[in-house]
Design an enzyme around this catalytic site. Structure first.
Site, PDB file in Angstrom:
ATOM      1  N   GLY A 146    -163.516  47.125 112.572  1.00 22.24           N
ATOM      2  CA  GLY A 146    -162.574  46.490 113.474  1.00 22.24           C
ATOM      3  C   GLY A 146    -161.730  45.378 112.876  1.00 22.24           C
ATOM      4  N   THR A 147    -161.446  45.445 111.566  1.00 19.58           N
ATOM      5  CA  THR A 147    -160.585  44.391 111.005  1.00 19.58           C
ATOM      6  C   THR A 147    -159.165  44.494 111.547  1.00 19.58           C
ATOM      7  OG1 THR A 147    -160.019  45.647 109.013  1.00 19.58           O
ATOM      8  CG2 THR A 147    -161.951  44.215 108.894  1.00 19.58           C
ATOM      9  N   ASN A 148    -158.722  45.693 111.841  1.00 18.32           N
ATOM     10  CA  ASN A 148    -157.385  45.816 112.453  1.00 18.32           C
ATOM     11  C   ASN A 148    -157.392  45.290 113.887  1.00 18.32           C
ATOM     12  OD1 ASN A 148    -155.256  47.210 110.661  1.00 18.32           O
ATOM     13  ND2 ASN A 148    -157.138  48.357 110.253  1.00 18.32           N
TER      14      ASN A 148
ATOM     15  N   ASN B 200    -151.094  54.560 116.074  1.00 15.24           N
ATOM     16  CA  ASN B 200    -152.170  54.674 115.091  1.00 15.24           C
ATOM     17  C   ASN B 200    -151.729  53.990 113.809  1.00 15.24           C
ATOM     18  OD1 ASN B 200    -154.663  55.704 113.945  1.00 15.24           O
ATOM     19  ND2 ASN B 200    -153.392  57.159 112.797  1.00 15.24           N
TER      20      ASN B 200
ATOM     21  N   LEU C  19    -157.901  62.862 119.300  1.00 20.45           N
ATOM     22  CA  LEU C  19    -157.570  62.835 120.725  1.00 20.45           C
ATOM     23  C   LEU C  19    -157.240  64.236 121.223  1.00 20.45           C
ATOM     24  CD1 LEU C  19    -155.299  59.651 120.928  1.00 20.45           C
ATOM     25  CD2 LEU C  19    -157.759  59.852 121.388  1.00 20.45           C
TER      26      LEU C  19
ATOM     27  N   HIS D 176    -152.225  54.207 109.717  1.00 20.92           N
ATOM     28  CA  HIS D 176    -152.728  55.079 108.649  1.00 20.92           C
ATOM     29  C   HIS D 176    -152.504  54.384 107.313  1.00 20.92           C
ATOM     30  CE1 HIS D 176    -153.869  58.802 106.689  1.00 20.92           C
ATOM     31  NE2 HIS D 176    -152.883  58.570 105.844  1.00 20.92           N
TER      32      HIS D 176
HETATM   33  C1  GRF Z   1    -158.261  51.344 108.388  1.00 21.12           C
HETATM   34  O1  GRF Z   1    -158.212  51.631 107.034  1.00 21.12           O
HETATM   35  C2  GRF Z   1    -157.179  52.105 109.090  1.00 21.12           C
HETATM   36  O2  GRF Z   1    -156.055  52.303 108.294  1.00 21.12           O
HETATM   37  C3  GRF Z   1    -157.830  53.410 109.369  1.00 21.12           C
HETATM   38  O3  GRF Z   1    -159.163  53.099 109.652  1.00 21.12           O
HETATM   39  C4  GRF Z   1    -159.512  51.877 109.030  1.00 21.12           C
HETATM   40  C5  GRF Z   1    -160.075  50.982 110.093  1.00 21.12           C
HETATM   41  O4  GRF Z   1    -160.629  49.804 109.592  1.00 21.12           O
HETATM   42  N1  GRF Z   1    -157.100  54.131 110.382  1.00 21.12           N
HETATM   43  P1  GRF Z   1    -161.071  48.681 110.610  1.00 21.12           P
HETATM   44  O5  GRF Z   1    -162.149  49.244 111.515  1.00 21.12           O
HETATM   45  O6  GRF Z   1    -159.874  48.230 111.393  1.00 21.12           O
HETATM   46  O7  GRF Z   1    -161.610  47.565 109.761  1.00 21.12           O
END
Ligand code: GRF
Length: 210
Positions: free
Chosen positions: A11-13, A107, A93, A109
């Site tokens: 979940g870093t994003n 999304n 999905l 990527h």
């Molecule tokens: C990221 O590399 C994103 O590009 C991909 O999944 C990963 C998720 O990482 N779709 P995080 O869970 O957000 O750390």
């Protein structure tokens, strides 16, 4: 605008989104729900720490992908979500969610689409592919989700240099730091402020200064 975030892992994003919200950089985004398909996803702790409703919707509890798809759609609708953000969500999905949220699912990527994307290109594998091909520039892409794998309209892209000696792990980290954690909040900000429109299946940003 009400935003739901779907996660499967660290979940870093998601954290980049929560930090942007706390810093006042997402004025129109209201995070109403974080949904994980895995109960051990650390992203759930991040959501709870930010005071956001965090739920697990596990595929194993459903008899088929179709039933899971419908349950996920119904949960998103029940939360009032108007935008769905996939932040490392590892479930494909289905048609119920896709039809309910046409051009409303983002999304991220970790490559410059159309390079190193499609079926099987996820996680570290994407960076292994880029290193094996010897490209000198990779990056990240925020795109809308359609029925294909990484085929929907592209919203934002950012390039990241590849260095000699990079490993898949070092490249993954640099792509996250230099591209993903910046692009995803920016995309959510633009969309929630109504700055995105579509022409012939192509996504465009309305304002010059964005
Ligand atoms: C990221 O590399 C994103 O590009 C991909 O999944 C990963 C998720 O990482 N779709 P995080 O869970 O957000 O750390």
């Amino acid at each position: 605008m009400k935003v739901a975030v779907l996660v499967s892992g660290g979940g870093t994003n998601l954290q980049a989104l929560l930090d942007a919200k706390a810093a006042g950089r997402l004025p129109e985004a209201e995070f109403v729900s974080v949904i994980s398909n895995r109960k051990d996803a650390y992203a759930l702790e991040r959501a709870k720490a930010a005071g956001i409703s965090a739920e697990v919707l596990s595929k194993r509890k459903f008899a088929s992908s179709e039933e899971y798809d419908i349950a996920l759609r119904d949960l998103l609708l029940a939360k009032g979500a108007e935008l769905v953000v996939l932040a490392g969500f590892l479930v494909v999905l289905g048609p119920a969610v896709l039809q309910a949220y046409r051009n409303r699912i983002l999304n991220i990527h970790p490559s410059l689409i159309p390079s190193f994307c499609g079926d099987g290109a996820y996680g570290l594998r994407v960076h292994e592919m880029a290193l094996a091909r010897g490209v000198k520039v990779t990056g990240a892409t925020v795109h809308f989700v359609d029925e294909g794998t990484d085929t929907g309209p592209i919203l934002l892209q950012k390039a990241v240099a590849i260095h000699e000696g990079d490993t898949p792990e070092s490249l993954q980290l640099r792509v996250m730091q230099e591209a993903e954690w910046q692009l995803l909040p920016k995309a959510v900000d633009l969309f929630t402020r109504g700055k995105v429109h579509f022409t012939n299946g192509i996504a465009w940003i309305d304002e010059q200064d964005s």
